[in-house]
Design a protein around this motif. Structure first.
Motif, PDB file in Angstrom:
ATOM      1  N   THR A  54     -46.682 -20.972   8.330  1.00  0.00           N
ATOM      2  CA  THR A  54     -45.232 -20.869   8.488  1.00  0.00           C
ATOM      3  C   THR A  54     -44.846 -19.557   9.150  1.00  0.00           C
ATOM      4  O   THR A  54     -44.018 -19.528  10.076  1.00  0.00           O
ATOM      5  CB  THR A  54     -44.544 -20.983   7.112  1.00  0.00           C
ATOM      6  N   ILE A  55     -45.440 -18.458   8.702  1.00  0.00           N
ATOM      7  CA  ILE A  55     -45.114 -17.144   9.264  1.00  0.00           C
ATOM      8  C   ILE A  55     -45.568 -17.051  10.718  1.00  0.00           C
ATOM      9  O   ILE A  55     -44.838 -16.539  11.587  1.00  0.00           O
ATOM     10  CB  ILE A  55     -45.753 -16.023   8.424  1.00  0.00           C
ATOM     11  N   LEU A  61     -39.641 -15.277  11.661  1.00  0.00           N
ATOM     12  CA  LEU A  61     -40.325 -14.613  10.545  1.00  0.00           C
ATOM     13  C   LEU A  61     -41.251 -13.491  11.006  1.00  0.00           C
ATOM     14  O   LEU A  61     -41.962 -12.913  10.185  1.00  0.00           O
ATOM     15  CB  LEU A  61     -41.126 -15.629   9.727  1.00  0.00           C
ATOM     16  N   HIS A  62     -41.233 -13.182  12.295  1.00  0.00           N
ATOM     17  CA  HIS A  62     -42.087 -12.105  12.795  1.00  0.00           C
ATOM     18  C   HIS A  62     -41.385 -10.762  12.593  1.00  0.00           C
ATOM     19  O   HIS A  62     -41.105 -10.027  13.535  1.00  0.00           O
ATOM     20  CB  HIS A  62     -42.431 -12.345  14.263  1.00  0.00           C
ATOM     21  N   LYS A  63     -41.116 -10.470  11.334  1.00  0.00           N
ATOM     22  CA  LYS A  63     -40.456  -9.238  10.925  1.00  0.00           C
ATOM     23  C   LYS A  63     -41.402  -8.451  10.034  1.00  0.00           C
ATOM     24  O   LYS A  63     -42.375  -9.010   9.516  1.00  0.00           O
ATOM     25  CB  LYS A  63     -39.160  -9.564  10.175  1.00  0.00           C
ATOM     26  N   PRO A  64     -41.146  -7.150   9.841  1.00  0.00           N
ATOM     27  CA  PRO A  64     -42.083  -6.315   9.063  1.00  0.00           C
ATOM     28  C   PRO A  64     -42.451  -6.893   7.702  1.00  0.00           C
ATOM     29  O   PRO A  64     -43.638  -6.933   7.342  1.00  0.00           O
ATOM     30  CB  PRO A  64     -41.314  -4.996   8.925  1.00  0.00           C
ATOM     31  N   TYR A  66     -42.533  -9.923   6.597  1.00  0.00           N
ATOM     32  CA  TYR A  66     -43.365 -11.119   6.673  1.00  0.00           C
ATOM     33  C   TYR A  66     -44.729 -10.819   7.303  1.00  0.00           C
ATOM     34  O   TYR A  66     -45.709 -11.519   7.026  1.00  0.00           O
ATOM     35  CB  TYR A  66     -42.631 -12.203   7.455  1.00  0.00           C
ATOM     36  N   LEU A  67     -44.800  -9.791   8.139  1.00  0.00           N
ATOM     37  CA  LEU A  67     -46.102  -9.388   8.669  1.00  0.00           C
ATOM     38  C   LEU A  67     -46.971  -8.809   7.561  1.00  0.00           C
ATOM     39  O   LEU A  67     -48.182  -9.074   7.505  1.00  0.00           O
ATOM     40  CB  LEU A  67     -45.914  -8.374   9.804  1.00  0.00           C
ATOM     41  N   PHE A  68     -46.366  -8.006   6.685  1.00  0.00           N
ATOM     42  CA  PHE A  68     -47.102  -7.533   5.512  1.00  0.00           C
ATOM     43  C   PHE A  68     -47.501  -8.705   4.617  1.00  0.00           C
ATOM     44  O   PHE A  68     -48.612  -8.747   4.078  1.00  0.00           O
ATOM     45  CB  PHE A  68     -46.256  -6.535   4.717  1.00  0.00           C
ATOM     46  N   LEU A  69     -46.593  -9.660   4.465  1.00  0.00           N
ATOM     47  CA  LEU A  69     -46.872 -10.827   3.625  1.00  0.00           C
ATOM     48  C   LEU A  69     -48.018 -11.654   4.203  1.00  0.00           C
ATOM     49  O   LEU A  69     -48.853 -12.170   3.447  1.00  0.00           O
ATOM     50  CB  LEU A  69     -45.619 -11.688   3.494  1.00  0.00           C
ATOM     51  N   SER A  70     -48.086 -11.774   5.527  1.00  0.00           N
ATOM     52  CA  SER A  70     -49.199 -12.521   6.133  1.00  0.00           C
ATOM     53  C   SER A  70     -50.527 -11.824   5.878  1.00  0.00           C
ATOM     54  O   SER A  70     -51.546 -12.483   5.631  1.00  0.00           O
ATOM     55  CB  SER A  70     -48.969 -12.683   7.639  1.00  0.00           C
ATOM     56  N   GLN A 305     -35.394 -17.819   3.425  1.00  0.00           N
ATOM     57  CA  GLN A 305     -35.796 -18.074   4.802  1.00  0.00           C
ATOM     58  C   GLN A 305     -37.128 -18.826   4.859  1.00  0.00           C
ATOM     59  O   GLN A 305     -37.280 -19.770   5.632  1.00  0.00           O
ATOM     60  CB  GLN A 305     -35.897 -16.748   5.568  1.00  0.00           C
ATOM     61  N   ILE A 306     -38.084 -18.429   4.022  1.00  0.00           N
ATOM     62  CA  ILE A 306     -39.366 -19.134   3.983  1.00  0.00           C
ATOM     63  C   ILE A 306     -39.171 -20.542   3.448  1.00  0.00           C
ATOM     64  O   ILE A 306     -39.732 -21.513   3.980  1.00  0.00           O
ATOM     65  CB  ILE A 306     -40.382 -18.355   3.124  1.00  0.00           C
ATOM     66  N   ARG A 307     -38.366 -20.666   2.399  1.00  0.00           N
ATOM     67  CA  ARG A 307     -38.128 -21.981   1.796  1.00  0.00           C
ATOM     68  C   ARG A 307     -37.506 -22.947   2.800  1.00  0.00           C
ATOM     69  O   ARG A 307     -37.944 -24.098   2.922  1.00  0.00           O
ATOM     70  CB  ARG A 307     -37.239 -21.810   0.567  1.00  0.00           C
ATOM     71  N   GLU A 308     -36.513 -22.474   3.527  1.00  0.00           N
ATOM     72  CA  GLU A 308     -35.847 -23.341   4.503  1.00  0.00           C
ATOM     73  C   GLU A 308     -36.771 -23.676   5.666  1.00  0.00           C
ATOM     74  O   GLU A 308     -36.746 -24.804   6.184  1.00  0.00           O
ATOM     75  CB  GLU A 308     -34.581 -22.665   5.011  1.00  0.00           C
TER      76      GLU A 308
END
Length: 322
Positions: A54-55, A61-64, A66-70, A305-308
């Motif tokens: 998803t990311i 979602l290519h934001k700081p 979410y990048l850490f989350l990936s 945002q991830i859920r949607e």
């Protein structure tokens, strides 16, 4: 058959294989224990793969954060895959033999991922600090190059610490006892099979944990102290709730990562015989599968945002099938 002195010395220094017991004292329950572990491992794989896909796929979602989350997602995938399949082989097929090299490789990966994941959590705390305490400079401070540097620093630090632990294991001479009362190889579990003194290993293990993970906790605590101060200075209750809601998922993951780890770490070293060994091992086994399973759920439930995005992907896939 008689062995030459050279063979004996070689055998003592580098055993061919170790034997992983699984969960000592609960061997007759291994089959039943394997069922929840297998289920949690499948959920961890599916959840983290969906989250990572998803990311990567969604440009928004290519934001700081979410990048850490990936990066955290990749670490969770590696951690569970490094340990759980070996556990299941022990539980299901009694495949307990593991070569000396494979055991050290597993030990290296497990500890490397632990320390690197702690560094990623520090990066995520810094991300939340900038987003709430200095939002106007968020885009300029947390560029993609800065994020990659933070993640690279976490990797380099972890490599240095774990390579040192690996060297300390390689310098030891090992006895004929090859049984590791655990489900996977870890630093002190291997070191305790040595014939020579392991005082250096014990001191280094404790020092490395306190100087890496302990310092990480201090940085995270300072970040959230500053975040709380900034939140309480906001004029409205709605703004305070909105600001704190962006930290909820990260706080849950921090508690899920550090609380069981330090509980297991300190009780294992200072708890003596007050806590049975099988409880220690069971907690250590749960630690490598429960956080990887729950992290995608925590972010999926708490992050709109991830859920949607996931729901829109599922709807798109359903429409394609029809």
């Amino acid at each position: 058959m008689l062995l030459s002195s050279a063979d004996v010395n070689h055998t003592a220094f580098r055993p061919g294989t170790f034997l992983l017991v699984g969960i000592p004292g609960l061997e007759k329950f291994h089959l039943w224990i394997s069922l929840p572990f297998f289920s949690m491992y499948i959920f961890a794989l599916l959840g983290n793969l969906v989250l990572l896909f998803t990311i990567v796929r969604e440009q928004s979602l290519h934001k700081p954060m979410y990048l850490f989350l990936s990066a955290l997602t990749v670490a969770d995938l590696l951690l569970s895959t490094t340990t759980v399949p070996r556990m299941l082989a022990i539980f299901w097929f009694r495949v307990r033999d593991i070569s000396f090299g494979a055991c050290l490789a597993q030990m290296f990966l497990v500890h490397f991922i632990f320390v690197a994941e702690s560094g990623i959590l520090v990066g995520m705390a810094f991300d939340r600090y900038v987003a709430i305490c200095n939002p106007l400079r968020y885009v300029t401070l947390l560029t993609h190059s800065v994020i990659w540097r933070i993640e690279l620093a976490a990797i380099v630090r972890s490599l240095f610490l774990v390579f040192t632990a690996l060297f300390l294991l390689l310098r030891l001479s090992y006895c004929r006892n090859r049984v590791i009362p655990h489900s996977y190889c870890e630093h002190m579990g291997v070191a305790r099979l040595a014939c020579t003194s392991i005082k250096v290993n014990v001191v280094y293990g404790l020092t490395a944990a306190l100087l890496s993970l302990g310092i990480d906790i201090v940085f995270i605590a300072v970040s959230y102290g500053l975040i709380l101060r900034a939140v309480f200075q906001l004029p409205s209750a709605g703004a305070r709730r909105k600001a704190m809601s962006t930290c909820t998922s990260h706080l849950c993951i921090i508690l899920l990562f550090y609380v069981p780890m330090f509980f297991s770490f300190f009780t294992h070293r200072f708890g003596g015989h007050s806590i049975p060994r099988h409880v220690h091992i069971l907690l250590a086994c749960l630690y490598v599968v429960v956080p990887p399973m729950l992290n995608p759920i925590i972010y999926g439930v708490n992050n709109k945002q991830i859920r949607e995005t996931v729901m829109s992907m599922l709807s798109w896939m359903g429409s394609r099938r029809n």
